[in-house]
Design an enzyme around this catalytic site. Structure first.
Site, short mmCIF file in Angstrom:
data_model
loop_
_atom_site.label_atom_id
_atom_site.label_comp_id
_atom_site.label_asym_id
_atom_site.label_seq_id
_atom_site.Cartn_x
_atom_site.Cartn_y
_atom_site.Cartn_z
CD GLU A 226 -3.05 -0.84 0.38
OE1 GLU A 226 -3.18 0.28 -0.16
OE2 GLU A 226 -3.81 -1.78 0.15
CB CYS A 260 -1.87 7.09 1.25
SG CYS A 260 -3.27 6.33 2.07
P1 NAD Z 1 8.36 4.92 4.41
O1 NAD Z 1 8.37 4.15 3.14
O2 NAD Z 1 9.46 5.86 4.67
O3 NAD Z 1 8.33 3.94 5.67
C1 NAD Z 1 7.31 3.00 5.86
C2 NAD Z 1 7.80 1.94 6.81
O4 NAD Z 1 8.82 1.19 6.18
C3 NAD Z 1 8.39 2.45 8.10
O5 NAD Z 1 7.97 1.62 9.16
C4 NAD Z 1 9.88 2.32 7.88
O6 NAD Z 1 10.63 2.16 9.06
C5 NAD Z 1 9.93 1.06 7.05
N1 NAD Z 1 11.13 0.92 6.23
C6 NAD Z 1 12.02 1.85 5.84
N2 NAD Z 1 12.98 1.30 5.08
C7 NAD Z 1 12.68 -0.01 4.97
C8 NAD Z 1 13.27 -1.11 4.29
N3 NAD Z 1 14.38 -0.97 3.56
N4 NAD Z 1 12.68 -2.31 4.37
C9 NAD Z 1 11.54 -2.47 5.09
N5 NAD Z 1 10.95 -1.48 5.77
C10 NAD Z 1 11.51 -0.25 5.71
O7 NAD Z 1 6.93 5.62 4.43
P2 NAD Z 1 6.41 6.67 5.51
O8 NAD Z 1 7.14 7.95 5.25
O9 NAD Z 1 6.42 6.08 6.87
O10 NAD Z 1 4.89 6.82 5.08
C11 NAD Z 1 4.46 7.73 4.14
C12 NAD Z 1 4.16 7.02 2.85
O11 NAD Z 1 3.18 6.00 3.07
C13 NAD Z 1 3.53 7.94 1.84
O12 NAD Z 1 4.03 7.68 0.55
C14 NAD Z 1 2.05 7.57 1.92
O13 NAD Z 1 1.32 7.91 0.78
C15 NAD Z 1 2.12 6.11 2.16
N6 NAD Z 1 0.88 5.60 2.74
C16 NAD Z 1 0.09 4.76 1.99
C17 NAD Z 1 -1.10 4.29 2.50
C18 NAD Z 1 -1.96 3.34 1.72
O14 NAD Z 1 -2.75 2.67 2.32
N7 NAD Z 1 -1.86 3.25 0.41
C19 NAD Z 1 -1.50 4.66 3.78
C20 NAD Z 1 -0.69 5.51 4.51
C21 NAD Z 1 0.50 5.97 3.96
#
Ligand code: NAD
Length: 479
Positions: A226, A260
């Site tokens: 997502e 998102c």
């Molecule tokens: P992010 O990708 O920076 O981090 C998401 C999660 O992934 C965090 O828990 C982080 O610690 C972890 N992470 C970071 N590097 C990783 C790796 N190499 N392997 C595995 N996990 C890792 O995203 P964010 O800044 O926390 O969230 C914002 C983003 O999420 C935006 O793009 C937003 O649109 C999206 N989002 C999508 C939805 C949806 O349902 N489609 C809902 C909410 C947020």
């Protein structure tokens, strides 16, 4: 409310231990049966409802969002947990399906088994609602969960697991929260070697999703991703412009635009474009600064927001409200841009700030085309006086969800699946599809009687098989 700073950075060993405990707990959970699981999850839901204030305060403290928004987030979470708990048996229980003329002697059944242990990796923008779209549904489907919340919101994750252990005694290991930075998420996804999870449900940015997908590839671990969005609102000439402007301002500015499926683009037919812009501006201008939404949760996101706004102006767009100066305060002022070229980053990339681009289009066909042109494909909305026209336009949009005459209408309807395509990811949470995302279908046939011609036996004379095959061929050639 003080923000937790004592959460450890869990290692691969910690994760493997949690997965092992989860697998054991999952066996007992799966053996409980759907009815008992439903009872246990509803107990948890009631406990969460009673602790709304506590959760809302932790969410608000960690994200910076106003506590009233955090309360609404808890409510949305409860609505989904309730639905998952109450519908898992109906959706995943054994059901008979038609066996067809060729196999009339067989009874055909489909049932779903839990996958085992689900690794859930969450974002910070809706730190309870978003991961619970996976956690609640995965538990309802009979799985255990190891949850890695965002490093910005570990307290919500820790509280969630604590609340489960308290509300459902005897099943504490079913939901474990592991904390830490991205590397902990990477370890959960298998980047440092198998973690043992049976599926990863990831919510975050598309860049991170690609890394998670690469880690999952090594062990063929399935992934539900997502990711972000660049949602468009399409406004027809016959739309109620006040209603559209009201929804656009809320969809674009609430949670400081860090949603998102928030509104980032608007395509309005030229005849109403100026009027719509004026109504959007007057509403956005009237938002009480620092009360309607909070600061950016991730301060470094400001660079992205600033780049998008500045480049939009360089590219020939107009700031009809605010501009680079609006981004100076801790809480950003709303920015409304118009006439921004379609290849400017404010139109092509996720901004994740209180910024909206309102562009004129000659007609609704062009609006659909532009909405679909994005690399993202998560949500969209259409405003028109005609419901039939709204539905027809909805069918032409590529996004995973479309709201007619509202924005984000789908988020509070748990029976609607949620997810996207392209850079918005793949797979679905919520609804029946969301339950099935965490279960494996198992097809069963039961032979009821000996068929007239047994096609799965060497004892059946060849001529008889040939006659049956020819009969079948003729039937299919005719009908
Ligand atoms: P992010 O990708 O920076 O981090 C998401 C999660 O992934 C965090 O828990 C982080 O610690 C972890 N992470 C970071 N590097 C990783 C790796 N190499 N392997 C595995 N996990 C890792 O995203 P964010 O800044 O926390 O969230 C914002 C983003 O999420 C935006 O793009 C937003 O649109 C999206 N989002 C999508 C939805 C949806 O349902 N489609 C809902 C909410 C947020």
């Amino acid at each position: 409310m003080t923000i937790r700073t004592d959460t450890p950075a869990h290692s691969l060993d910690d994760i493997r231990a949690a997965v092992t405990r989860g697998r054991e707990a999952g066996r007992a959970w799966a053996a409980l049966g759907a009815r008992e699981r439903r009872g246990a999850l509803l107990l948890w839901k009631r406990a969460l409802a009673r602790r709304t204030e506590e959760f809302a305060e932790v969410i608000a403290a960690e994200t910076g969002k106003p506590v009233h928004d955090a309360r609404a987030e808890v409510l949305l979470t409860l609505v989904h947990l309730d639905w998952a708990a109450r519908n898992a048996r109906r959706v995943l229980g054994r059901r008979r399906v038609p066996s067809g003329l060729l196999s009339v002697h067989q009874r055909a059944l489909v049932a779903y088994r839990p996958l085992g242990v689900i690794g859930v990796i969450g974002p910070w923008n809706y730190p309870l609602y978003t991961p619970m779209g996976s956690i609640g549904y995965a538990l309802a489907a009979g799985n255990a969960v190891v949850f890695k919340p965002s490093e910005l919101t570990p307290g919500v994750g820790v509280l969630l697991a604590e609340s489960f252990a308290e509300a459902v005694p005897g099943h504490a290991d079913l939901l474990t929260t592991v904390t830490g930075p991205g590397s902990t998420g990477a370890a959960l996804a298998g980047a440092e070697g198998p973690s043992g999870v049976d599926k990863i449900a990831f919510t975050g940015s598309p860049g991170t999703a690609r890394k998670v997908a690469a880690a999952c590839a090594a062990t063929l671990t399935p992934l539900l991703a997502e990711c972000g969005g660049k949602d468009a609102v399409l406004v027809a000439a016959d739309a109620d412009l006040d209603a559209a402007a009201d929804a656009i301002v809320w969809g674009a500015m609430s949670n400081a635009g860090q949603t998102c499926a928030g509104v980032e683009r608007v395509y309005a037919v030229a005849s109403v474009h100026e009027d719509l812009c004026a109504r959007i501006v007057s509403r956005a201008q009237a938002l009480p600064h620092g009360e309607a939404y909070g600061p950016l949760t991730l301060p470094s996101q400001l660079d992205v927001v600033e780049r998008h706004v500045k480049q939009a102006l360089v590219d020939g767009g107009r700031a009809v409200l605010g501009g680079p100066d609006s981004l100076r305060d801790r809480v950003l002022g709303p920015v409304v841009l118009a006439g921004v070229p379609e290849d400017s980053p404010a139109v092509t990339e996720e901004t994740f700030g209180p910024v909206v681009v309102v562009n004129p289009v000659p007609d609704m066909d062009t609006a659909v085309e532009r909405a679909n042109a994005s690399a993202y494909s998560l949500g969209a909305a259409v405003f028109t006086a005609s419901r039939a026209k709204g539905l027809a336009l909805a069918e032409r949009l590529h996004s995973g969800a479309v709201s007619v005459n509202s924005v984000l209408g789908f988020a509070a309807i748990p029976s609607l699946p949620f997810g996207g395509a392209g850079d918005s990811g793949y797979g679905r949470i919520h609804g029946e599809e969301g339950l099935r995302s965490f279960a494996a279908p198992r097809s069963v046939t039961v032979r009821r009687f000996a068929p007239a011609v047994d096609l799965t036996s060497f004892a059946t004379p060849r001529e008889k098989v040939a006659r049956a095959v020819e009969l079948g061929r003729r039937l299919h050639a005719r009908f």
